[in-house]
Design an enzyme around this catalytic site. Sequence first.
Site: not given
Ligand code: 13P
Length: 353
Positions: A178, A220
């Site tokens: 991510e 992600k």
């Molecule tokens: P949000 O959908 O609140 O952005 O969180 C997703 C997430 O896993 C952030 O690391």
Amino acid sequence: MQPNPHTQTLHDTIAKLFAPGKGILAADESVASIHKRFEALSIPLTEENRLAYRSLLIGTPELSNEISGIIYHDETFRQMIDGKTFAEYSREHGIIPGIKVDKGLLDLPNFPGEKLTLGLDGLKERMEEYYALGARFCKWRAVVDVRGSTDEGIEANMRNLALYASIAQSAGLVPMVEPEVLYEGEHLQHETKEVMIRTLTHLFGELALYRVDLTGVILKTSMTLSGKKSGEVLTAQEIAQVTSEVLHGSVPKNIGGVVFLSGGQTPVQASENLSEIMKIGNYGFPMTYSYSRAIQDPVLHFFAANMKAMDEARAILKDRLLMNTLALEGKYTPASETGKSSEVAAVTHSQDL
Ligand code: 13P
């Protein structure tokens, strides 16, 4: 290179996580992050309340109709619900448990304002333990600031993401990588696009360098938004168009799949933008959502005022999930809303910044 004995497990996990119409719930806020959300809504900051709130989410009947996987934090992974660990409970209810494994953000020395995500020390051992406890995927989050991040900062973070991903695959866990390009800020959409392309180019370069099997990786990603305080107003179609250009141009087609974070969008924005992105289609890899706030915020606001009203809180969660299922089919519009889960007084605090 030796073949990875876990390849089939990684592929099976990915196939289940991307079951059509289902998404992945992010419930992996650190104690510090969830406390910021609790504090804003005057929920007492106790372990008991964290457990009660997460039990509310996970104990929702037939959650697996809409949710294929849940990302947990270490604390929740070790807590019990109905006499079982959260991981066991999830698996018994048809949901794959995942675990956030990074250790949070360090101020990157010599790069004012930049952050480096840490957590490689002892990672293999921790992952083997999580695997034994039932986890089959994991997450590591790095943050990129559109106007603030340098190439050096991005590069260091993408290298850590690649090293993490290689270790995860060797432990049988599908790595969710991510690189969150932050929505906070005054940047315009074309700046976000440029930084996302740069970030993804670094990321996939590092993943190749460290011989990570892309077919066993989940990206992600953020959507290609303009900064929250930019004043630039975009339609969902404009957001979807540019997001799809970024993904088409910068994500290899053989990746296991791509999921979106909500990043501070409201529940309605996150559903609408997702729906338009899915409508464009033809990505060549599976896609779904992995939201925390855009799913949880309406539930958390209700919970704050009605901590014992579990059934109503769960009905709010279900309603939000059904909106996102519609979005995955490209069939959601704000007119789809029932009103049960669309309004939140304010989007809550992000994960650690
Ligand atoms: P949000 O959908 O609140 O952005 O969180 C997703 C997430 O896993 C952030 O690391």
